[in-house]
Design a protein around this motif. Sequence first.
Motif, short mmCIF file in Angstrom:
data_model
loop_
_atom_site.label_atom_id
_atom_site.label_comp_id
_atom_site.label_asym_id
_atom_site.label_seq_id
_atom_site.Cartn_x
_atom_site.Cartn_y
_atom_site.Cartn_z
N ASP A 55 4.35 -3.41 3.39
CA ASP A 55 4.37 -2.11 2.72
C ASP A 55 3.04 -1.38 2.85
O ASP A 55 2.97 -0.17 2.62
CB ASP A 55 4.74 -2.27 1.24
CG ASP A 55 3.79 -3.19 0.48
OD1 ASP A 55 3.22 -4.12 1.10
OD2 ASP A 55 3.62 -3.00 -0.74
N ASP A 57 6.79 -5.87 0.09
CA ASP A 57 7.42 -6.43 1.29
C ASP A 57 6.36 -7.21 2.06
O ASP A 57 5.24 -6.73 2.27
CB ASP A 57 7.96 -5.30 2.18
CG ASP A 57 9.33 -4.81 1.76
OD1 ASP A 57 9.90 -5.37 0.81
OD2 ASP A 57 9.84 -3.86 2.40
N CYS A 86 7.43 -10.22 -4.41
CA CYS A 86 8.01 -9.91 -3.11
C CYS A 86 9.51 -10.15 -3.13
O CYS A 86 9.96 -11.27 -3.39
CB CYS A 86 7.35 -10.78 -2.03
SG CYS A 86 8.14 -10.68 -0.42
N ARG A 115 11.46 -9.23 -0.42
CA ARG A 115 11.96 -9.35 0.95
C ARG A 115 10.85 -9.81 1.89
O ARG A 115 9.70 -9.38 1.76
CB ARG A 115 12.48 -8.00 1.46
CG ARG A 115 13.53 -7.36 0.60
CD ARG A 115 14.10 -6.09 1.20
NE ARG A 115 13.08 -5.09 1.48
CZ ARG A 115 13.35 -3.90 2.00
NH1 ARG A 115 14.59 -3.58 2.29
NH2 ARG A 115 12.40 -3.02 2.22
N VAL A 142 15.29 -8.97 8.16
CA VAL A 142 15.01 -9.01 6.72
C VAL A 142 15.60 -10.27 6.11
O VAL A 142 16.78 -10.60 6.35
CB VAL A 142 15.60 -7.77 6.00
CG1 VAL A 142 15.33 -7.84 4.50
CG2 VAL A 142 15.04 -6.49 6.59
N ASP A 147 16.24 -11.45 2.36
CA ASP A 147 16.23 -10.95 0.98
C ASP A 147 16.17 -12.10 -0.02
O ASP A 147 16.91 -13.08 0.11
CB ASP A 147 17.50 -10.15 0.69
CG ASP A 147 17.71 -9.00 1.66
OD1 ASP A 147 17.21 -7.90 1.36
OD2 ASP A 147 18.36 -9.21 2.70
#
Length: 300
Positions: free
Chosen positions: A195, A209, A245, A247, A285, A287
């Motif tokens: 991020d 992230d 966090c 992801r 990704v 999750d």
Amino acid sequence: MPPTDASTDAGTTPVAADPDDISADTPEPGGRPESSDCQDTLDLRLPDELIALIAEQDTSRPARTGPDDDRREAAGTTPTEAQAPAPAAKASLAKSPDLTAFAEHDLLDDVGEWGPVTTSSGVFQLVPARIDRDLVLISRWMNDPAVAAFWELAGPDEVTERHLRPQLEGDGRSVPCLGVLDGRPMSYWEIYRADLDPLARHYPARPHDTGIHLLIGGVAHRGRGLGTTLLTAVSDLVLDHRPQCARVVAEPDLRNTPSVSAFLSAGFRFSAEVDLPDKRAALMVRDRALRAVLQPSHSQ
């Protein structure tokens, strides 16, 4: 923004994105991917750390008091002590709770303290890299043709040093590490705040992230599914030790099919194709919310 991926051969064929699957986001032409997956479009706000950094940069600039200041700035002269912020202003800045929190906050929650984990291939640990100890080894890996094709850091040791030093001397948003398996360094990793990275301009990033870059150093460790095992272990470490966090993300080069396959087998989902300055990448990704659903594959 280095590549994510060289030599994570999982020995499988990557799964192509289904054009009818809403989880396979597609980018807008020349811009960010437009996602119909609500998991990728929530909480789109600047991280607190970034807001604090902007505030720190703004408040640390001396205030202009007249045209003389404009002329001094145009001439490139350094302000004198008399032009610096008054003591009261400094004290106020020091007491700012946001800036104090930014200065003291570890952006990646002490990667070096995460400790070892036991995997099906042995005991694995991330050890933060040091230039004096690790430069020659990492540079040798970067000169392997299979690695150089994606990392583009082949050359003398100084090339790798110029890549490592800004991370080691920066604010901690990226931590380069050796991957040590059963006591032997065998891979290179970068754990980074996606991020706060330029990558965030190319996908709908969320606060905290966390990204992964990876290369497997030794030829003997490639092509037998070890990339999948280690990606699973490291993404689990991120989710276990970074409670904020939601992801773990990665952006392997689309041409590197072994790497994309390794991420898929490690419980990552394909989210989108993204055009980055140096490559077309697969946005992968993992999750936290789907951690129990998208179980890593151990069939390799």
